[in-house]
Enzyme design. Sequence first.
Site, mmCIF file in Angstrom:
data_model
loop_
_atom_site.group_PDB
_atom_site.id
_atom_site.type_symbol
_atom_site.label_atom_id
_atom_site.label_comp_id
_atom_site.label_asym_id
_atom_site.label_seq_id
_atom_site.Cartn_x
_atom_site.Cartn_y
_atom_site.Cartn_z
ATOM 1 N N TYR A 1 -12.816 21.795 4.180
ATOM 2 C CA TYR A 1 -14.192 21.477 4.583
ATOM 3 C C TYR A 1 -15.029 22.678 5.002
ATOM 4 O O TYR A 1 -16.219 22.536 5.284
ATOM 5 C CB TYR A 1 -14.169 20.442 5.726
ATOM 6 C CG TYR A 1 -13.493 19.151 5.316
ATOM 7 C CD1 TYR A 1 -13.997 18.398 4.247
ATOM 8 C CD2 TYR A 1 -12.348 18.696 5.949
ATOM 9 C CE1 TYR A 1 -13.380 17.227 3.849
ATOM 10 C CE2 TYR A 1 -11.727 17.519 5.557
ATOM 11 C CZ TYR A 1 -12.243 16.793 4.504
ATOM 12 O OH TYR A 1 -11.632 15.633 4.107
ATOM 13 N N GLU B 1 -25.175 9.391 -1.251
ATOM 14 C CA GLU B 1 -23.865 9.627 -0.642
ATOM 15 C C GLU B 1 -23.491 11.094 -0.840
ATOM 16 O O GLU B 1 -23.661 11.621 -1.943
ATOM 17 C CB GLU B 1 -22.849 8.730 -1.355
ATOM 18 C CG GLU B 1 -21.424 8.913 -0.908
ATOM 19 C CD GLU B 1 -20.455 8.088 -1.762
ATOM 20 O OE1 GLU B 1 -20.857 7.051 -2.334
ATOM 21 O OE2 GLU B 1 -19.297 8.504 -1.858
ATOM 22 N N ASP C 1 -21.714 -3.164 1.720
ATOM 23 C CA ASP C 1 -22.593 -4.337 1.790
ATOM 24 C C ASP C 1 -23.846 -4.044 2.616
ATOM 25 O O ASP C 1 -24.930 -4.547 2.305
ATOM 26 C CB ASP C 1 -21.846 -5.537 2.386
ATOM 27 C CG ASP C 1 -20.850 -6.147 1.401
ATOM 28 O OD1 ASP C 1 -20.848 -5.746 0.221
ATOM 29 O OD2 ASP C 1 -20.070 -7.027 1.817
ATOM 30 N N ALA D 1 -13.851 8.924 5.501
ATOM 31 C CA ALA D 1 -12.772 8.124 4.904
ATOM 32 C C ALA D 1 -13.231 6.706 4.537
ATOM 33 O O ALA D 1 -12.651 6.073 3.639
ATOM 34 C CB ALA D 1 -11.592 8.066 5.866
ATOM 35 N N ASN E 1 -22.645 10.576 4.704
ATOM 36 C CA ASN E 1 -21.293 11.010 4.374
ATOM 37 C C ASN E 1 -20.388 10.003 5.081
ATOM 38 O O ASN E 1 -20.156 10.129 6.288
ATOM 39 C CB ASN E 1 -21.017 12.431 4.860
ATOM 40 C CG ASN E 1 -19.599 12.878 4.482
ATOM 41 O OD1 ASN E 1 -18.773 12.051 4.083
ATOM 42 N ND2 ASN E 1 -19.322 14.154 4.614
ATOM 43 N N HIS F 1 -20.571 14.375 0.022
ATOM 44 C CA HIS F 1 -19.259 14.826 0.487
ATOM 45 C C HIS F 1 -19.203 16.338 0.437
ATOM 46 O O HIS F 1 -19.653 16.940 -0.547
ATOM 47 C CB HIS F 1 -18.142 14.258 -0.400
ATOM 48 C CG HIS F 1 -18.109 12.767 -0.366
ATOM 49 N ND1 HIS F 1 -17.594 12.077 0.700
ATOM 50 C CD2 HIS F 1 -18.584 11.845 -1.239
ATOM 51 C CE1 HIS F 1 -17.747 10.780 0.473
ATOM 52 N NE2 HIS F 1 -18.349 10.613 -0.688
ATOM 53 N N LEU F 2 -18.622 16.917 1.472
ATOM 54 C CA LEU F 2 -18.432 18.368 1.483
ATOM 55 C C LEU F 2 -17.471 18.779 0.382
ATOM 56 O O LEU F 2 -17.707 19.730 -0.358
ATOM 57 C CB LEU F 2 -17.865 18.791 2.849
ATOM 58 C CG LEU F 2 -18.814 18.586 4.032
ATOM 59 C CD1 LEU F 2 -18.033 18.419 5.324
ATOM 60 C CD2 LEU F 2 -19.794 19.741 4.140
ATOM 61 N N SER F 3 -16.363 18.051 0.277
ATOM 62 C CA SER F 3 -15.340 18.375 -0.722
ATOM 63 C C SER F 3 -15.603 17.585 -2.004
ATOM 64 O O SER F 3 -16.348 16.598 -1.994
ATOM 65 C CB SER F 3 -13.949 18.026 -0.163
ATOM 66 O OG SER F 3 -13.846 16.626 0.056
ATOM 67 N N PRO G 1 -16.762 9.135 10.233
ATOM 68 C CA PRO G 1 -15.657 9.482 11.131
ATOM 69 C C PRO G 1 -15.080 10.877 10.902
ATOM 70 O O PRO G 1 -14.989 11.341 9.769
ATOM 71 C CB PRO G 1 -14.597 8.416 10.820
ATOM 72 C CG PRO G 1 -14.933 7.922 9.457
ATOM 73 C CD PRO G 1 -16.431 8.002 9.349
ATOM 74 N N ASN G 2 -14.719 11.495 12.008
ATOM 75 C CA ASN G 2 -14.045 12.805 12.050
ATOM 76 C C ASN G 2 -14.937 13.984 11.669
ATOM 77 O O ASN G 2 -14.501 15.131 11.717
ATOM 78 C CB ASN G 2 -12.781 12.815 11.162
ATOM 79 C CG ASN G 2 -11.756 11.821 11.644
ATOM 80 O OD1 ASN G 2 -11.453 11.797 12.827
ATOM 81 N ND2 ASN G 2 -11.255 10.976 10.758
ATOM 82 N N ARG H 1 -11.494 21.315 11.692
ATOM 83 C CA ARG H 1 -10.675 20.377 10.933
ATOM 84 C C ARG H 1 -10.465 20.849 9.496
ATOM 85 O O ARG H 1 -11.445 21.069 8.775
ATOM 86 C CB ARG H 1 -11.471 19.055 10.906
ATOM 87 C CG ARG H 1 -10.957 18.015 9.979
ATOM 88 C CD ARG H 1 -11.979 16.901 9.805
ATOM 89 N NE ARG H 1 -11.410 15.866 8.963
ATOM 90 C CZ ARG H 1 -12.107 15.051 8.216
ATOM 91 N NH1 ARG H 1 -13.435 15.115 8.215
ATOM 92 N NH2 ARG H 1 -11.513 14.148 7.482
ATOM 93 N N ARG I 1 -9.266 15.654 -5.467
ATOM 94 C CA ARG I 1 -8.321 15.558 -4.350
ATOM 95 C C ARG I 1 -7.317 14.419 -4.588
ATOM 96 O O ARG I 1 -7.114 14.007 -5.727
ATOM 97 C CB ARG I 1 -9.107 15.402 -3.044
ATOM 98 C CG ARG I 1 -10.021 16.611 -2.782
ATOM 99 C CD ARG I 1 -10.714 16.534 -1.447
ATOM 100 N NE ARG I 1 -9.739 16.533 -0.349
ATOM 101 C CZ ARG I 1 -10.038 16.174 0.895
ATOM 102 N NH1 ARG I 1 -11.278 15.806 1.200
ATOM 103 N NH2 ARG I 1 -9.110 16.183 1.835
#
Length: 143
Positions: free
Chosen positions: A22, A97, A86, A76, A73, A99-101, A9-10, A17, A106
């Site tokens: 990011y 997995e 699951d 949230a 990714n 993540h950019l950040s 999402p997003n 954003r 954080r």
Amino acid sequence: MKVLVIHGPNLSLLGERETDVYGKLTLEEINKALLESAKNEGVELEIVQMDSEGEIVEKIGSARKSFQALLINPGAYTHYSIAIRDAVAGVKIPTVEVHLSNIYAREEFRQKSVIAPVAVGQVSGFGLNSYLLGLKAAISVAK
Ligand code: DQA
């Protein structure tokens, strides 16, 4: 080999954003870099972006027959989606997995991933390189 890339999402808002967190690259630019890297590795990619948890769960479930690795990714959902966790555990597709950040640098609520324990590993904090390193890792574990 076919690798499925899921942006959660997003992430369609990248480039606009929270650019201080990011970066300024758009999702399209990230996808272009991923496709180029996959081409160099001789690997086929399908790339999707989904905002809804249910859609992501469905996509992972249906991926089990046609993909050898998953790069995700979860946005949230990383921090609370037991349904996505699951799904990843259930399909047994090696999953990386990304993540950019750096989620560990954080807010406290971002410092936990419920997906990481069922993934092969996680790359977090390197912007576009999180995806590119994650793709290399996903390919190497699926080989
Ligand atoms: C993110 C980190 C998450 O906490 C956040 O909700 C995102 C992006 C990252 O790539 O750094 O949407 O997954």
